[in-house]
Design a protein around this motif. Structure first.
Motif, PDB file in Angstrom:
ATOM      1  N   MET A 151       0.879  -1.176   0.103  1.00  0.00           N
ATOM      2  CA  MET A 151       0.337   0.099  -0.401  1.00  0.00           C
ATOM      3  C   MET A 151       0.503   1.020   0.568  1.00  0.00           C
ATOM      4  SD  MET A 151      -2.913   1.107   2.922  1.00  0.00           S
ATOM      5  CE  MET A 151      -1.917   1.785   3.935  1.00  0.00           C
ATOM      6  N   THR A 152       0.170   2.264  -0.737  1.00  0.00           N
ATOM      7  CA  THR A 152       0.927   3.360  -0.922  1.00  0.00           C
ATOM      8  C   THR A 152       0.573   4.607  -0.450  1.00  0.00           C
ATOM      9  OG1 THR A 152       1.523   4.165  -2.973  1.00  0.00           O
ATOM     10  CG2 THR A 152       2.933   2.319  -2.246  1.00  0.00           C
ATOM     11  N   ILE A 153       0.967   5.784   0.089  1.00  0.00           N
ATOM     12  CA  ILE A 153       0.109   7.070   0.564  1.00  0.00           C
ATOM     13  C   ILE A 153       1.064   8.148  -0.350  1.00  0.00           C
ATOM     14  CG2 ILE A 153      -0.607   7.950   1.939  1.00  0.00           C
ATOM     15  CD1 ILE A 153      -1.175   5.819   3.678  1.00  0.00           C
ATOM     16  N   GLY A 154       0.795   8.885  -0.122  1.00  0.00           N
ATOM     17  CA  GLY A 154       1.805   9.925  -0.950  1.00  0.00           C
ATOM     18  C   GLY A 154       1.700  10.350  -2.736  1.00  0.00           C
ATOM     19  N   LYS A 155       2.929  10.359  -3.090  1.00  0.00           N
ATOM     20  CA  LYS A 155       3.595  10.492  -4.453  1.00  0.00           C
ATOM     21  C   LYS A 155       5.114  10.913  -4.281  1.00  0.00           C
ATOM     22  CE  LYS A 155       1.343  15.128  -5.611  1.00  0.00           C
ATOM     23  NZ  LYS A 155       2.738  15.886  -5.808  1.00  0.00           N
ATOM     24  N   GLU A 156       6.038  10.435  -4.903  1.00  0.00           N
ATOM     25  CA  GLU A 156       6.766  11.059  -5.258  1.00  0.00           C
ATOM     26  C   GLU A 156       7.213  12.039  -5.859  1.00  0.00           C
ATOM     27  OE1 GLU A 156       9.864   8.549  -7.305  1.00  0.00           O
ATOM     28  OE2 GLU A 156       9.012   6.327  -6.421  1.00  0.00           O
ATOM     29  N   GLY A 157       8.310  12.822  -6.027  1.00  0.00           N
ATOM     30  CA  GLY A 157       8.397  14.425  -6.476  1.00  0.00           C
ATOM     31  C   GLY A 157      10.066  14.898  -6.061  1.00  0.00           C
ATOM     32  N   GLY A 158      10.663  15.095  -7.136  1.00  0.00           N
ATOM     33  CA  GLY A 158      11.647  15.913  -7.340  1.00  0.00           C
ATOM     34  C   GLY A 158      12.787  14.716  -6.529  1.00  0.00           C
ATOM     35  N   LYS A 159      13.638  15.581  -6.083  1.00  0.00           N
ATOM     36  CA  LYS A 159      14.950  15.126  -5.652  1.00  0.00           C
ATOM     37  C   LYS A 159      14.635  14.798  -4.485  1.00  0.00           C
ATOM     38  CE  LYS A 159      19.562  15.503  -4.193  1.00  0.00           C
ATOM     39  NZ  LYS A 159      20.616  16.680  -3.597  1.00  0.00           N
ATOM     40  N   LEU A 160      15.296  13.139  -4.554  1.00  0.00           N
ATOM     41  CA  LEU A 160      14.815  12.547  -2.603  1.00  0.00           C
ATOM     42  C   LEU A 160      16.246  13.539  -1.892  1.00  0.00           C
ATOM     43  CD1 LEU A 160      14.329   9.845  -1.480  1.00  0.00           C
ATOM     44  CD2 LEU A 160      15.897   8.687  -1.763  1.00  0.00           C
ATOM     45  N   ASP A 161      14.745  13.840  -0.220  1.00  0.00           N
ATOM     46  CA  ASP A 161      16.188  14.705   0.901  1.00  0.00           C
ATOM     47  C   ASP A 161      16.349  13.941   1.817  1.00  0.00           C
ATOM     48  OD1 ASP A 161      16.746  16.716   2.070  1.00  0.00           O
ATOM     49  OD2 ASP A 161      14.822  16.513   3.188  1.00  0.00           O
ATOM     50  N   SER A 162      15.466  12.577   2.173  1.00  0.00           N
ATOM     51  CA  SER A 162      15.818  11.754   3.365  1.00  0.00           C
ATOM     52  C   SER A 162      14.254  10.230   3.173  1.00  0.00           C
ATOM     53  CB  SER A 162      15.193  12.391   4.127  1.00  0.00           C
ATOM     54  OG  SER A 162      15.389  11.695   5.651  1.00  0.00           O
ATOM     55  N   ARG A 163      15.704   9.551   3.812  1.00  0.00           N
ATOM     56  CA  ARG A 163      14.425   7.851   3.564  1.00  0.00           C
ATOM     57  C   ARG A 163      14.524   6.858   4.972  1.00  0.00           C
ATOM     58  NH1 ARG A 163      15.242   5.174  -1.781  1.00  0.00           N
ATOM     59  NH2 ARG A 163      13.394   6.308  -2.426  1.00  0.00           N
ATOM     60  N   TYR A 164      14.016   6.879   5.266  1.00  0.00           N
ATOM     61  CA  TYR A 164      14.137   6.240   6.409  1.00  0.00           C
ATOM     62  C   TYR A 164      12.992   4.979   6.298  1.00  0.00           C
ATOM     63  CZ  TYR A 164      14.036   3.965  11.283  1.00  0.00           C
ATOM     64  OH  TYR A 164      14.193   3.332  12.456  1.00  0.00           O
ATOM     65  N   SER A 165      13.458   3.532   6.636  1.00  0.00           N
ATOM     66  CA  SER A 165      12.514   2.245   6.614  1.00  0.00           C
ATOM     67  C   SER A 165      13.348   1.359   8.088  1.00  0.00           C
ATOM     68  CB  SER A 165      13.361   1.307   5.413  1.00  0.00           C
ATOM     69  OG  SER A 165      12.372   0.395   5.355  1.00  0.00           O
ATOM     70  N   SER A 166      12.074   0.842   7.814  1.00  0.00           N
ATOM     71  CA  SER A 166      12.004  -0.289   8.975  1.00  0.00           C
ATOM     72  C   SER A 166      11.199  -1.414   9.010  1.00  0.00           C
ATOM     73  CB  SER A 166      12.068   0.552  10.347  1.00  0.00           C
ATOM     74  OG  SER A 166      11.528   0.344  10.909  1.00  0.00           O
ATOM     75  N   GLU A 167      11.593  -2.346  10.103  1.00  0.00           N
ATOM     76  CA  GLU A 167      10.558  -3.594   9.736  1.00  0.00           C
ATOM     77  C   GLU A 167      10.270  -3.604  11.129  1.00  0.00           C
ATOM     78  OE1 GLU A 167      11.144  -8.480   8.700  1.00  0.00           O
ATOM     79  OE2 GLU A 167      11.907  -6.565   6.719  1.00  0.00           O
ATOM     80  N   MET A 168       8.507  -3.649  11.099  1.00  0.00           N
ATOM     81  CA  MET A 168       7.787  -3.980  12.983  1.00  0.00           C
ATOM     82  C   MET A 168       7.242  -5.172  12.678  1.00  0.00           C
ATOM     83  SD  MET A 168       5.855  -0.675  12.563  1.00  0.00           S
ATOM     84  CE  MET A 168       6.665  -0.094  11.267  1.00  0.00           C
TER      85      MET A 168
END
Length: 146
Positions: free
Chosen positions: A114-131
């Motif tokens: 499931m995705t919420i939002g949309k990409e746009g422009g240059k990537l500024d920050s990304r964080y990922s984890s598993e819970m």
């Protein structure tokens, strides 16, 4: 003046050693602090988003008022495709993340995405984890800010 050349060599050697260790320690400090800088912004919003607790009747039809964590509600929504969890989560993120940024939040649970939002422009920050959610299964979430 100089009484022993061996003593002077030892003192110079000690100064060089201390200088080299100082430079190495400083470089490691800068590297360790700068290497996670790209995660900081996304991690802040990510943690704030998943700290939210809701009542189930806020997003599902019914009279159940049990408090539940946001990650569990998202997993329940993904498993059942019922309720207004996606719309609620999008509304929360719109209010949480400043409008100057675009974002993409990707949730992966039990073979579903499931995705919420949309990409746009240059990537500024990304964080990922598993819970681990209440069912015992794991959900992976990735927040990218552009």
């Amino acid at each position: 003046m100089i009484r022993s050349r061996k003593a002077m060599a030892a003192v110079i050697d000690a100064f060089i050693f201390i200088t080299v260790i100082g430079i190495v320690a400083g470089g490691m400090f800068v590297y360790l602090n700068a290497s996670h800088e790209s995660e900081t912004k996304a991690k802040t919003y990510y943690d704030a988003f998943f700290a939210i607790e809701l009542r189930t009747n806020d997003v599902f039809e019914g009279s159940d008022t049990q408090c539940i964590m946001m990650c569990d509600l998202i997993a329940a929504h993904m498993a059942s495709d019922q309720g207004t969890v996606k719309a609620y989560a999008a509304n929360v993120l719109e209010k949480m993340i400043p409008p100057m940024y675009c974002y993409l939040f990707v949730f992966e649970y039990d073979g579903r995405v499931m995705t919420i939002g949309k990409e746009g422009g240059k990537l500024d920050s990304r964080y990922s984890s598993e819970m681990t959610i209440i069912s015992g299964k794991s959900m992976r979430a990735t927040l990218s800010i552009y």
